[in-house]
Design a protein around this motif. Structure first.
Motif, mmCIF file in Angstrom:
data_model
loop_
_atom_site.group_PDB
_atom_site.id
_atom_site.type_symbol
_atom_site.label_atom_id
_atom_site.label_comp_id
_atom_site.label_asym_id
_atom_site.label_seq_id
_atom_site.Cartn_x
_atom_site.Cartn_y
_atom_site.Cartn_z
ATOM 1 N N MET A 4 -31.793 2.912 -34.564
ATOM 2 C CA MET A 4 -32.882 2.391 -33.653
ATOM 3 C C MET A 4 -33.534 3.662 -33.131
ATOM 4 O O MET A 4 -34.685 3.601 -32.576
ATOM 5 C CB MET A 4 -32.659 1.222 -32.646
ATOM 6 N N SER A 5 -32.825 4.963 -33.067
ATOM 7 C CA SER A 5 -33.227 6.148 -32.476
ATOM 8 C C SER A 5 -33.670 6.097 -31.127
ATOM 9 O O SER A 5 -34.721 6.341 -30.531
ATOM 10 C CB SER A 5 -34.430 6.564 -33.591
ATOM 11 N N THR A 10 -37.109 5.582 -23.366
ATOM 12 C CA THR A 10 -37.522 4.476 -24.139
ATOM 13 C C THR A 10 -36.659 3.104 -23.622
ATOM 14 O O THR A 10 -36.977 2.217 -23.574
ATOM 15 C CB THR A 10 -37.882 4.407 -25.672
ATOM 16 N N LEU A 62 -52.788 5.004 -22.216
ATOM 17 C CA LEU A 62 -53.385 5.646 -23.496
ATOM 18 C C LEU A 62 -54.565 6.477 -23.018
ATOM 19 O O LEU A 62 -54.766 7.360 -23.664
ATOM 20 C CB LEU A 62 -53.644 4.304 -24.486
ATOM 21 N N VAL A 65 -53.563 9.559 -21.464
ATOM 22 C CA VAL A 65 -52.869 10.529 -22.410
ATOM 23 C C VAL A 65 -54.435 10.922 -23.297
ATOM 24 O O VAL A 65 -54.194 12.342 -23.389
ATOM 25 C CB VAL A 65 -51.944 9.984 -23.289
ATOM 26 N N VAL B 33 -41.332 1.928 -30.987
ATOM 27 C CA VAL B 33 -41.672 2.618 -29.928
ATOM 28 C C VAL B 33 -40.472 3.647 -29.826
ATOM 29 O O VAL B 33 -41.119 5.131 -29.318
ATOM 30 C CB VAL B 33 -41.438 1.467 -28.683
ATOM 31 N N ASN B 34 -39.464 3.809 -30.123
ATOM 32 C CA ASN B 34 -38.698 4.826 -29.994
ATOM 33 C C ASN B 34 -39.040 5.914 -30.990
ATOM 34 O O ASN B 34 -38.911 7.112 -30.672
ATOM 35 C CB ASN B 34 -36.884 4.347 -30.531
ATOM 36 N N TYR B 35 -39.296 5.578 -32.352
ATOM 37 C CA TYR B 35 -40.005 6.603 -33.106
ATOM 38 C C TYR B 35 -41.221 7.447 -32.592
ATOM 39 O O TYR B 35 -41.389 8.573 -32.621
ATOM 40 C CB TYR B 35 -40.340 5.845 -34.516
ATOM 41 N N VAL B 37 -42.130 8.471 -29.857
ATOM 42 C CA VAL B 37 -41.863 9.766 -28.910
ATOM 43 C C VAL B 37 -40.873 10.591 -29.474
ATOM 44 O O VAL B 37 -40.438 11.444 -28.565
ATOM 45 C CB VAL B 37 -41.246 9.086 -27.665
ATOM 46 N N GLN B 38 -40.705 10.680 -30.711
ATOM 47 C CA GLN B 38 -39.907 11.575 -31.287
ATOM 48 C C GLN B 38 -40.363 12.224 -32.555
ATOM 49 O O GLN B 38 -41.122 11.661 -33.404
ATOM 50 C CB GLN B 38 -38.379 10.975 -31.735
ATOM 51 N N ILE B 40 -39.282 13.335 -35.954
ATOM 52 C CA ILE B 40 -38.286 13.009 -36.933
ATOM 53 C C ILE B 40 -38.131 13.625 -38.272
ATOM 54 O O ILE B 40 -39.138 13.549 -38.779
ATOM 55 C CB ILE B 40 -37.950 11.259 -37.218
ATOM 56 N N PHE B 48 -37.081 14.470 -28.988
ATOM 57 C CA PHE B 48 -38.190 13.933 -28.171
ATOM 58 C C PHE B 48 -39.642 15.021 -28.123
ATOM 59 O O PHE B 48 -39.278 16.206 -27.521
ATOM 60 C CB PHE B 48 -37.267 13.781 -26.750
ATOM 61 N N THR B 51 -45.357 12.097 -25.067
ATOM 62 C CA THR B 51 -46.643 11.273 -25.542
ATOM 63 C C THR B 51 -47.387 12.250 -26.578
ATOM 64 O O THR B 51 -48.667 12.011 -26.632
ATOM 65 C CB THR B 51 -47.523 11.047 -24.339
ATOM 66 N N PHE B 54 -49.193 10.287 -29.244
ATOM 67 C CA PHE B 54 -50.214 9.578 -28.954
ATOM 68 C C PHE B 54 -51.376 10.332 -28.802
ATOM 69 O O PHE B 54 -52.439 9.744 -28.906
ATOM 70 C CB PHE B 54 -49.772 8.888 -27.497
ATOM 71 N N LYS B 55 -51.268 11.426 -27.978
ATOM 72 C CA LYS B 55 -52.510 12.300 -27.827
ATOM 73 C C LYS B 55 -53.242 12.560 -29.135
ATOM 74 O O LYS B 55 -54.475 12.403 -29.312
ATOM 75 C CB LYS B 55 -51.970 13.453 -27.157
ATOM 76 N N MET B 58 -54.973 9.462 -30.351
ATOM 77 C CA MET B 58 -55.958 9.062 -29.902
ATOM 78 C C MET B 58 -57.234 9.934 -30.050
ATOM 79 O O MET B 58 -58.382 9.533 -29.814
ATOM 80 C CB MET B 58 -55.737 8.979 -28.433
ATOM 81 N N LEU B 59 -56.768 11.210 -30.508
ATOM 82 C CA LEU B 59 -57.976 12.200 -30.732
ATOM 83 C C LEU B 59 -58.342 12.475 -32.293
ATOM 84 O O LEU B 59 -59.159 13.399 -32.405
ATOM 85 C CB LEU B 59 -57.545 13.525 -30.004
ATOM 86 N N VAL B 266 -50.892 1.918 -31.134
ATOM 87 C CA VAL B 266 -52.132 1.589 -30.720
ATOM 88 C C VAL B 266 -52.957 0.388 -31.177
ATOM 89 O O VAL B 266 -53.429 -0.457 -30.845
ATOM 90 C CB VAL B 266 -52.884 2.944 -30.875
#
Lengths: 90, 289
Positions: A4-5, A10, A62, A65, B33-35, B37-38, B40, B48, B51, B54-55, B58-59, B266
């Motif tokens: 689940m990383s 988180t 959001l 950010v 959710v975990n993915y 912020v990383q 991979i 890690f 955000t 997400f930035k 969103m852009l 999102v």
């Protein structure tokens, strides 16, 4: 659980959500919520207001950010204030 | 006076559903959710990044365009399928063999798998071997869904209307059958017009099934992938590339798991918001009555 990383932020986030849900359930058992109308133009229960608060907080984060370079802690602080206002007077 | 006994045994009956939902939805969502912020690189190498994804998401102008297309698409098909579904349900026979036959005929498109629907319409729209394409050519319309954006949109919308209007129609049909005959008798005594019967008896009684119909169709159309992918491949250009196709390109095509996870979240939040708005609006309309 490795697949689940997980990361610490988180894990803290989901623990927070779990604690809120357990707390709200306990609160509901001790004193059941009654629908009422606050500044939101809808009749809402405590759970409804929590849902609206969490969803709007996600969008506030959001927007922060996307539109600013400010520290995300500012958005979180704003959301906590917003949640308190919403739960009390919403 | 009889007192109502309350116990919590029913929760045990809900447990299997809760466990299934946990395994099929909650745990995968937590993983996403975990993915998100990383960064991979492979199953053992990940960093890690906060955000950052997400930035980026969103852009991203491509995603803004896909989102706009998605909203236009979903609201267009809702605007067509809901009134059309109600009309079909009103016109369907209510008794006898005709009713069974109509139900079967209306339900047929619902039984066809998504990729087959895409293939059917891909062939149907071709001018050389397809009936619709050949008909358009015959009447002198220059129709080509593979190269013309308007034609591609028209075909994608027609395909969805053909595939899913039956769902709305069947829901409305069941809603109409549940209206007691006394309402119609009262309307006849009052010499109510056909429109008045629809407006003051049938439509209010259909509200609940329409809530389900609108929510199902919105969520489904907002997540649509297979049919446009098979029919147009997202083209011409990227004119029919909807959100899920952009997501698949990013997650599987480019293997950008982190940005794709941020995008998924999102996407999920938008669906959650719109469904909540729909649900709350319709439920409050009912309360006001």
């Amino acid at each position: 659980m490795e697949w689940m990383s997980w990361t610490l932020p988180t894990a803290l986030f989901f623990s927070g959500i779990a604690i809120i849900l357990i707390g709200m359930t306990a609160w509901q058992i001790v004193s059941p919520s009654i629908e009422r109308r606050g500044f939101i133009p809808l009749e809402t229960t405590r759970g409804d207001r929590l849902f609206i608060g969490l969803l709007s907080s996600a969008f506030i984060h959001l927007a922060f950010v996307a539109l600013t370079n400010a520290d995300l802690a500012v958005a979180t602080a704003l959301c906590v204030i917003w949640m308190v206002i919403l739960m009390r007077w919403g | 006076m009889q007192t109502k006994v309350e116990n919590n045994k029913a929760w045990f009956l809900v447990m299997p559903v809760f466990l299934i939902v946990a395994f099929s939805a909650i745990i995968p969502l937590m993983t996403v959710v975990n993915y998100s912020v990383q960064d991979i690189f492979d199953p053992y190498t990940r960093y890690f990044v906060g955000t950052e994804w997400f930035k980026q998401v969103m852009l991203d102008s491509r995603l803004h365009e896909a989102l706009l297309r998605q909203f236009i698409y979903s609201f267009t098909i809702l605007a067509i399928e809901v009134p059309l579904g109600i009309c079909v349900a009103l016109m369907m026979p209510t008794k006898g063999r005709g009713a069974s036959l109509a139900l079967i005929l209306v339900a047929i498109p619902l039984l066809i798998p998504w990729n087959v629907v895409g293939t059917i319409w891909q062939i149907f729209g071709r001018a050389d071997i397809g009936l619709f394409g050949a008909f358009m050519a015959e009447i002198g319309v220059d129709y080509n869904y593979a190269s013309n954006t308007t034609d591609a949109w028209l075909t994608v919308i027609l395909m969805d209307v053909w595939h899913w209007t039956p769902l709305v129609a069947l829901l409305c049909y069941s809603g109409l059958r549940a209206i007691p005959e006394v309402y119609y008798q009262a309307a006849r005594i009052d010499q109510a017009s056909r429109w008045a019967v629809f407006r003051h008896i049938q439509l209010p009684k259909l509200t609940n099934v329409l809530i389900i119909g609108v929510l199902l169709r919105f969520m489904d159309s907002f997540m649509i992938y297979t049919e446009p992918f098979v029919l147009t491949g997202g083209g011409p250009g990227s004119s029919t590339t909807f959100l899920s196709q952009s997501l698949v390109q990013q997650a599987i095509g480019q293997f950008d798991i982190g940005p794709a996870a941020a995008f998924s979240l999102v996407y999920f939040l938008i669906i959650l918001l719109v469904c909540w708005v729909f649900y709350t609006t319709i439920m409050n309309m009912q309360k006001d009555k």
